[in-house]
Design an enzyme around this catalytic site. Structure first.
Site: not given
Length: 186
Positions: A106-107
């Protein structure tokens, strides 16, 4: 194998911590929660506070030499805080310098951008990181899971979002065991 999970004191996406943690445990390996501060990590379900998790060690107490691999869970605030901590960034960079496998979802690749380890690598992430990854020399793609290898022997496994967790966990546990780094636990 001893696997480090690096998170900031708050902001980690809970499911991106707990499902990979369970996958590591199910594979017969030993996960350890590393953070920038002692105590507990406050996890989130998107923007809402979720559970807390006890920190095993801080980045001041560890080095990549004590681990076989690294997992970087996501959450927007988590990697944003980690990339502002020099010791956390150095810890991440150390896995690449040692040729040890890393998994990020994800991030989490924001921390990899700061560690300057993405040049020439193909990877994925949450779509909003696309420009940051490209500016750091990486090739961003929109795929469920991407496994990349570089000349130093470092394997990087990346994934986009919580919906990809099953495939992400299968890929990184397989790659971690293939890597057979043989690092001795500290």
């Amino acid at each position: 194998m001893r696997i480090a999970f690096l998170t900031a004191p708050e902001g980690v996406e809970q499911v991106e911590l707990t499902q990979p943690w369970q996958a590591v445990t199910d594979a017969g390996d030993s996960p350890e929660l590393v953070s920038t501060k002692p105590g507990e990590v406050q996890a989130f379900n998107h923007l809402d506070k979720a559970d807390t998790f006890p920190v095993d060690r801080t980045v001041d107490e560890v080095s990549p030499d004590g681990y076989d691999a690294l997992v970087l869970p996501g959450g927007v605030a988590n990697p944003d805080a980690l990339r502002m901590d020099e010791k956390a960034v150095a810890f991440v960079r150390g896995f690449f310098e040692a040729g040890k496998p890393v998994a990020a979802i994800c991030h989490a690749p924001w921390t990899l951008v700061e560690a300057d380890v993405l040049r020439g690598r193909r990877l994925t992430s949450w779509p909003s990181l696309r420009t940051d990854i490209r500016n750091a020399g990486g090739e961003w793609v929109d795929e469920q899971v991407v496994v990349s290898h570089d000349g130093s022997g470092t394997t990087l496994v990346t994934s986009r979002k919580p919906d990809d967790l099953r495939a992400f966990c299968e890929a990184f546990t397989e790659e971690f065991h293939k890597a057979g780094t043989g690092a001795k636990a500290a």
